[in-house]
Structures are given as structure tokens and as C-alpha cells.
Scaffold this motif. Structure first.
Motif, PDB file in Angstrom:
ATOM      1  N   ASP A 115       0.749  -1.210  -0.024  1.00  0.00           N
ATOM      2  CA  ASP A 115      -0.015   0.078  -0.236  1.00  0.00           C
ATOM      3  C   ASP A 115       0.703   1.225  -0.172  1.00  0.00           C
ATOM      4  O   ASP A 115       1.666   1.291   0.914  1.00  0.00           O
ATOM      5  CB  ASP A 115      -0.910  -0.068   1.296  1.00  0.00           C
ATOM      6  CG  ASP A 115      -1.860   1.157   1.318  1.00  0.00           C
ATOM      7  OD1 ASP A 115      -2.251   1.627   0.141  1.00  0.00           O
ATOM      8  OD2 ASP A 115      -2.115   1.683   2.440  1.00  0.00           O
ATOM      9  N   PRO A 116       0.629   2.075  -1.084  1.00  0.00           N
ATOM     10  CA  PRO A 116       1.605   3.267  -1.041  1.00  0.00           C
ATOM     11  C   PRO A 116       1.475   4.177   0.103  1.00  0.00           C
ATOM     12  O   PRO A 116       0.256   4.430   0.510  1.00  0.00           O
ATOM     13  CB  PRO A 116       1.320   3.988  -2.464  1.00  0.00           C
ATOM     14  CG  PRO A 116       0.628   2.895  -3.098  1.00  0.00           C
ATOM     15  CD  PRO A 116       0.070   2.060  -2.194  1.00  0.00           C
ATOM     16  N   ASN A 117       2.586   4.701   0.634  1.00  0.00           N
ATOM     17  CA  ASN A 117       2.457   5.724   1.664  1.00  0.00           C
ATOM     18  C   ASN A 117       2.268   7.291   1.149  1.00  0.00           C
ATOM     19  O   ASN A 117       2.261   7.215  -0.090  1.00  0.00           O
ATOM     20  CB  ASN A 117       3.786   5.752   2.455  1.00  0.00           C
ATOM     21  CG  ASN A 117       5.041   5.873   1.856  1.00  0.00           C
ATOM     22  OD1 ASN A 117       5.022   6.640   0.652  1.00  0.00           O
ATOM     23  ND2 ASN A 117       6.107   5.244   2.274  1.00  0.00           N
ATOM     24  N   ASN A 118       2.326   8.052   2.310  1.00  0.00           N
ATOM     25  CA  ASN A 118       1.876   9.439   1.766  1.00  0.00           C
ATOM     26  C   ASN A 118       3.008  10.000   0.864  1.00  0.00           C
ATOM     27  O   ASN A 118       2.905  10.955   0.041  1.00  0.00           O
ATOM     28  CB  ASN A 118       1.704  10.368   3.102  1.00  0.00           C
ATOM     29  CG  ASN A 118       0.433  10.021   3.656  1.00  0.00           C
ATOM     30  OD1 ASN A 118      -0.433   9.589   3.407  1.00  0.00           O
ATOM     31  ND2 ASN A 118       0.355  10.116   5.052  1.00  0.00           N
ATOM     32  N   GLN A 119       4.364   9.486   1.160  1.00  0.00           N
ATOM     33  CA  GLN A 119       5.359  10.039   0.317  1.00  0.00           C
ATOM     34  C   GLN A 119       5.113   9.841  -1.151  1.00  0.00           C
ATOM     35  O   GLN A 119       5.394  10.257  -1.942  1.00  0.00           O
ATOM     36  CB  GLN A 119       6.788   9.567   0.992  1.00  0.00           C
ATOM     37  CG  GLN A 119       8.037  10.214   0.251  1.00  0.00           C
ATOM     38  CD  GLN A 119       9.156   9.743   1.189  1.00  0.00           C
ATOM     39  OE1 GLN A 119       9.431   8.530   1.217  1.00  0.00           O
ATOM     40  NE2 GLN A 119      10.206  10.624   0.835  1.00  0.00           N
ATOM     41  N   PHE A 120       4.785   8.515  -1.252  1.00  0.00           N
ATOM     42  CA  PHE A 120       4.454   8.214  -2.813  1.00  0.00           C
ATOM     43  C   PHE A 120       3.598   9.014  -3.542  1.00  0.00           C
ATOM     44  O   PHE A 120       3.881   9.499  -4.565  1.00  0.00           O
ATOM     45  CB  PHE A 120       4.028   6.458  -2.923  1.00  0.00           C
ATOM     46  CG  PHE A 120       3.564   6.249  -4.221  1.00  0.00           C
ATOM     47  CD1 PHE A 120       4.629   5.412  -4.861  1.00  0.00           C
ATOM     48  CD2 PHE A 120       2.252   6.317  -4.735  1.00  0.00           C
ATOM     49  CE1 PHE A 120       4.184   5.149  -6.198  1.00  0.00           C
ATOM     50  CE2 PHE A 120       2.088   6.002  -5.934  1.00  0.00           C
ATOM     51  CZ  PHE A 120       3.229   5.100  -6.869  1.00  0.00           C
ATOM     52  N   TYR A 121       2.346   9.253  -2.707  1.00  0.00           N
ATOM     53  CA  TYR A 121       1.717  10.254  -3.463  1.00  0.00           C
ATOM     54  C   TYR A 121       2.082  11.691  -3.550  1.00  0.00           C
ATOM     55  O   TYR A 121       1.701  12.540  -4.617  1.00  0.00           O
ATOM     56  CB  TYR A 121       0.121  10.310  -2.642  1.00  0.00           C
ATOM     57  CG  TYR A 121      -0.703   9.020  -2.755  1.00  0.00           C
ATOM     58  CD1 TYR A 121      -1.128   8.554  -3.837  1.00  0.00           C
ATOM     59  CD2 TYR A 121      -0.826   7.979  -1.483  1.00  0.00           C
ATOM     60  CE1 TYR A 121      -1.635   7.072  -4.076  1.00  0.00           C
ATOM     61  CE2 TYR A 121      -1.198   6.983  -1.602  1.00  0.00           C
ATOM     62  CZ  TYR A 121      -1.905   6.453  -2.812  1.00  0.00           C
ATOM     63  OH  TYR A 121      -2.493   5.286  -2.880  1.00  0.00           O
ATOM     64  N   SER A 122       2.834  12.002  -2.607  1.00  0.00           N
ATOM     65  CA  SER A 122       3.355  13.404  -2.799  1.00  0.00           C
ATOM     66  C   SER A 122       4.280  13.740  -3.801  1.00  0.00           C
ATOM     67  O   SER A 122       4.150  14.564  -4.402  1.00  0.00           O
ATOM     68  CB  SER A 122       4.087  13.755  -1.196  1.00  0.00           C
ATOM     69  OG  SER A 122       2.988  13.973  -0.190  1.00  0.00           O
ATOM     70  N   LYS A 123       5.183  12.536  -3.886  1.00  0.00           N
ATOM     71  CA  LYS A 123       6.140  12.617  -5.044  1.00  0.00           C
ATOM     72  C   LYS A 123       5.496  12.597  -6.378  1.00  0.00           C
ATOM     73  O   LYS A 123       5.829  13.089  -7.250  1.00  0.00           O
ATOM     74  CB  LYS A 123       6.976  11.592  -5.130  1.00  0.00           C
ATOM     75  CG  LYS A 123       8.186  11.825  -3.811  1.00  0.00           C
ATOM     76  CD  LYS A 123       9.226  10.592  -3.736  1.00  0.00           C
ATOM     77  CE  LYS A 123      10.115  10.940  -2.656  1.00  0.00           C
ATOM     78  NZ  LYS A 123      11.165   9.974  -2.488  1.00  0.00           N
ATOM     79  N   LEU A 124       4.238  11.789  -6.205  1.00  0.00           N
ATOM     80  CA  LEU A 124       3.393  11.776  -7.612  1.00  0.00           C
ATOM     81  C   LEU A 124       2.968  13.039  -7.972  1.00  0.00           C
ATOM     82  O   LEU A 124       3.046  13.547  -9.157  1.00  0.00           O
ATOM     83  CB  LEU A 124       2.388  10.492  -7.480  1.00  0.00           C
ATOM     84  CG  LEU A 124       1.577  10.391  -8.595  1.00  0.00           C
ATOM     85  CD1 LEU A 124       2.441  10.084  -9.930  1.00  0.00           C
ATOM     86  CD2 LEU A 124       0.417   9.364  -8.600  1.00  0.00           C
ATOM     87  N   VAL A 125       2.263  13.830  -7.106  1.00  0.00           N
ATOM     88  CA  VAL A 125       1.731  15.255  -7.227  1.00  0.00           C
ATOM     89  C   VAL A 125       2.693  15.933  -7.781  1.00  0.00           C
ATOM     90  O   VAL A 125       2.776  16.674  -8.922  1.00  0.00           O
ATOM     91  CB  VAL A 125       1.195  15.616  -6.153  1.00  0.00           C
ATOM     92  CG1 VAL A 125       0.752  16.941  -6.097  1.00  0.00           C
ATOM     93  CG2 VAL A 125      -0.348  14.692  -5.784  1.00  0.00           C
ATOM     94  N   GLN A 126       4.043  16.169  -7.068  1.00  0.00           N
ATOM     95  CA  GLN A 126       5.191  16.934  -7.567  1.00  0.00           C
ATOM     96  C   GLN A 126       5.501  16.572  -8.873  1.00  0.00           C
ATOM     97  O   GLN A 126       5.892  17.412  -9.781  1.00  0.00           O
ATOM     98  CB  GLN A 126       6.420  16.766  -6.454  1.00  0.00           C
ATOM     99  CG  GLN A 126       6.022  17.314  -5.205  1.00  0.00           C
ATOM    100  CD  GLN A 126       7.083  17.224  -4.376  1.00  0.00           C
ATOM    101  OE1 GLN A 126       8.209  16.671  -4.494  1.00  0.00           O
ATOM    102  NE2 GLN A 126       6.861  17.393  -3.024  1.00  0.00           N
ATOM    103  N   ALA A 127       5.569  15.217  -9.243  1.00  0.00           N
ATOM    104  CA  ALA A 127       6.078  14.859 -10.469  1.00  0.00           C
ATOM    105  C   ALA A 127       5.072  15.284 -11.723  1.00  0.00           C
ATOM    106  O   ALA A 127       5.407  15.775 -12.800  1.00  0.00           O
ATOM    107  CB  ALA A 127       6.273  13.448 -10.757  1.00  0.00           C
ATOM    108  N   LEU A 128       3.731  15.149 -11.352  1.00  0.00           N
ATOM    109  CA  LEU A 128       2.791  15.549 -12.099  1.00  0.00           C
ATOM    110  C   LEU A 128       2.675  17.076 -12.415  1.00  0.00           C
ATOM    111  O   LEU A 128       2.495  17.721 -13.694  1.00  0.00           O
ATOM    112  CB  LEU A 128       1.379  14.987 -11.631  1.00  0.00           C
ATOM    113  CG  LEU A 128       1.435  13.577 -11.801  1.00  0.00           C
ATOM    114  CD1 LEU A 128      -0.125  13.049 -11.267  1.00  0.00           C
ATOM    115  CD2 LEU A 128       1.308  12.909 -13.180  1.00  0.00           C
ATOM    116  N   GLN A 129       2.961  17.869 -11.280  1.00  0.00           N
ATOM    117  CA  GLN A 129       3.001  19.071 -11.627  1.00  0.00           C
ATOM    118  C   GLN A 129       3.949  19.737 -12.393  1.00  0.00           C
ATOM    119  O   GLN A 129       4.080  20.653 -13.158  1.00  0.00           O
ATOM    120  CB  GLN A 129       2.911  19.853 -10.066  1.00  0.00           C
ATOM    121  CG  GLN A 129       1.813  19.965  -9.346  1.00  0.00           C
ATOM    122  CD  GLN A 129       1.795  20.329  -7.935  1.00  0.00           C
ATOM    123  OE1 GLN A 129       2.843  20.473  -7.040  1.00  0.00           O
ATOM    124  NE2 GLN A 129       0.781  20.511  -6.929  1.00  0.00           N
ATOM    125  N   ALA A 130       5.410  18.978 -12.080  1.00  0.00           N
ATOM    126  CA  ALA A 130       6.593  19.401 -12.722  1.00  0.00           C
ATOM    127  C   ALA A 130       6.361  19.007 -14.334  1.00  0.00           C
ATOM    128  O   ALA A 130       6.593  19.736 -15.348  1.00  0.00           O
ATOM    129  CB  ALA A 130       7.640  18.658 -12.200  1.00  0.00           C
TER     130      ALA A 130
END
Length: 290
Positions: free
Chosen positions: A263-278
Motif C-alpha cells: 500500500d503506497p505511503n503518503n510520500q509516494f502520493y506526494s512525489k507523484l503530485v510533484q512529478a505531475l505538477q512538474a
């Protein structure tokens, strides 16, 4: 080991940063212009570096890259054969190698995260081709696809299911869809449910999965096509040693694969959001330049 005062100060800064990690754990790393410039890649490191430092990581590394770092340091970015991103630091002569968080107090930049943002995880072509073409059912309509290998009887899969659907519904993950790939990892009942879900018309599969993962009854009838699709997903799951269990969650942003065994942790989702924003920012810049 003899170091210049600057290097000694950097070592002390790194040590202090390690103790301060918890204090900064809630802060999102800031990608400042100065920090990005600092991390220009060194494409041809000196023989001192390649002879001393590179051999330390060769056995475990998928790739090794070097970057300029503050205070006359060099950053060593490693992607391991198990698809993990790691960052180390050395001096210009390769006299030492150290790990830890390098936090810049002025710009509030977490430098190891900046280095990791430059690294790319490569997955075997056979794996990426198989996961992209495996039978699945979707939630969400976005262009960014998250693939999730799941089991209807897995408690962690249920938790992932609730988290990801909530994030998509509430807009926390914008322009995203998740493709669920059902397997029978936890026994015959899991196998039967996966076959039954894949035997339904495509527009009914997600609702059946939602019911099954929430321990509600579903139709257990099967079709030849549903069984054939299950055999494909199960064969794929059994043939790859990348899988550590279920859920297995993976997505690609600009050719960089992010994955979570479990199960992905919060860091996984945070990094995904940052990558998508970039990614979105880069697309807008490219459009303006044209």
C-alpha cells in the motif's frame, strides 16, 4: 582523512541535517533555481572518482550519476537493481562517501530530494509492456495511468482502493486514472473472485470489484473470456520477480517509473503530485516557447 575547512563544515552540516530530519519531515522540498543550478550533472567524472567511488555501487546499481553539489561536494545518484533511488555525497577526490539529508537553511531545499528528482527508474521492457496490456478495469478518466495489481481478499488492497478512489474523486490526484489488475494471490477464493469480475461486461467490473473488496457478495459466474483474461493476469503476476506481493502499484511520469510494493505511503502520493505538477509546468513552458 584531511579535509579543507569547507569540507569539514559540509560534513558537520550533513550530520546536523540527519538529527533535524524529523523537524523538517512535514516540509515539502523547494526546487529553487539556485539549487537546480547547483546540481548540474557531471558527465565525465575524474578518474579519481570512477576508480574509488563507482566500484562501491556497481554490483547493486542499475545506474550511477554524478552531480555538482554545494560546498565543493559531489552528489552520487544511484538507482539500484531493485528500483530504489539513493543519494550519497563525496568530495572532488573521492576520499569518502556518506549518506544523509542535506538541508539548505536559506532556500529550504532538501538536496537529496533534488538529486532524486533527476534520477529515472527503468523497468524491463517485457514488464512495462505486460502491465500496460494486462486485462484490467479502470476508475477515473485521466491521462496519467496508475497500474495496480490487486487481490479482492487483501486488506492492504482494500485500503489502497479507498485511498486512490478518494484522491481521484476529490481532485487530489488530478487527471489520473487507476487500472486495477486482479489476481489470485491469496488462495482459491481470490482466484474465483478475480475470474468472476473479469467475466462481467467491462462497465460492471469496477462495481463488482468495489463490492468484493468490501466483503459484499458478487455474482460468481464465469465466462470463457473471463477465465482467459484471468490466466493472462495470473501468468504475468507469477512470471515477474519484481512483485513482492499485493497491492503492487506502479506509474510512469516522463519515463521515470514510480512503484510501491504494498500500500503506497503518503510520500509516494506526494512525489507523484510533484512529478505531475512538474510535467504540467514543462508542457506549459514548451507550449509558450513554440
Amino acid at each position: 582523512m584531511k579535509n579543507s575547512p569547507t569540507i569539514r563544515l559540509s560534513l558537520l552540516s550533513l550530520a546536523i541535517a540527519g538529527f533535524m530530519t524529523s523537524a523538517f519531515a512535514q516540509e515539502t522540498p523547494v526546487l529553487t533555481e539556485r539549487a537546480i543550478v547547483d546540481y548540474e550533472e557531471i558527465t565525465n567524472p575524474s578518474p579519481k572518482i570512477t576508480q574509488k567511488v563507482t566500484p562501491l555501487f556497481q554490483k547493486q546499481a542499475q545506474s550511477i550519476r554524478y552531480f555538482n553539489a554545494p560546498d565543493n561536494l559531489m552528489a552520487v545518484g544511484v538507482v539500484t537493481k531493485k528500483f530504489k533511488k539513493q543519494v550519497y555525497y563525496t568530495n572532488q577526490s573521492g576520499d569518502f562517501v556518506m549518506s544523509g539529508r542535506l538541508y539548505e537553511t536559506d532556500s529550504k531545499s532538501m538536496h537529496d530530494e533534488l538529486v532524486k528528482s533527476e534520477l529515472k527508474v527503468r523497468l524491463p521492457e517485457e514488464f512495462t509492456r505486460s502491465i500496460e496490456t494486462s486485462p484490467s478495469f479502470s476508475f477515473g478518466q485521466g491521462e496519467q495511468v496508475i497500474y495496480a495489481v490487486v487481490d479482492a481478499n487483501c486488506g492492504y488492497c482494500k485500503r489502497f482502493h479507498r485511498t486512490i478512489t478518494n484522491k481521484i474523486e476529490t481532485g487530489q490526484l488530478a487527471n489520473v486514472q487507476v487500472k486495477f489488475i486482479p489476481v489470485g494471490a491469496l488462495g482459491q477464493d481470490s482466484t474465483n473472485k478475480a475470474k468472476a469480475i473479469l467475466s462481467l461486461p467491462p462497465e460492471e467490473q469496477f462495481d463488482a470489484w468495489d463490492a468484493a473488496v468490501n466483503r459484499q457478495p458478487i455474482s460468481m459466474g464465469t465466462t470463457e473470456q473471463g477465465i482467459k483474461q484471468f490466466d493472462m493476469t495470473q501468468g504475468f503476476f507469477r512470471s515477474q520477480d519484481i512483485f513482492g506481493g499485493v497491492p503492487f502499484v506502479v506509474t510512469s511520469v516522463n519515463g521515470d517509473w514510480m512503484l510501491s510494493n504494498g500500500d503506497p505511503n503518503n510520500q509516494f502520493y506526494s512525489k507523484l503530485v510533484q512529478a505531475l505538477q512538474a510535467k504540467e509546468s514543462n508542457s506549459m513552458t514548451a507550449s509558450i516557447s513554440r
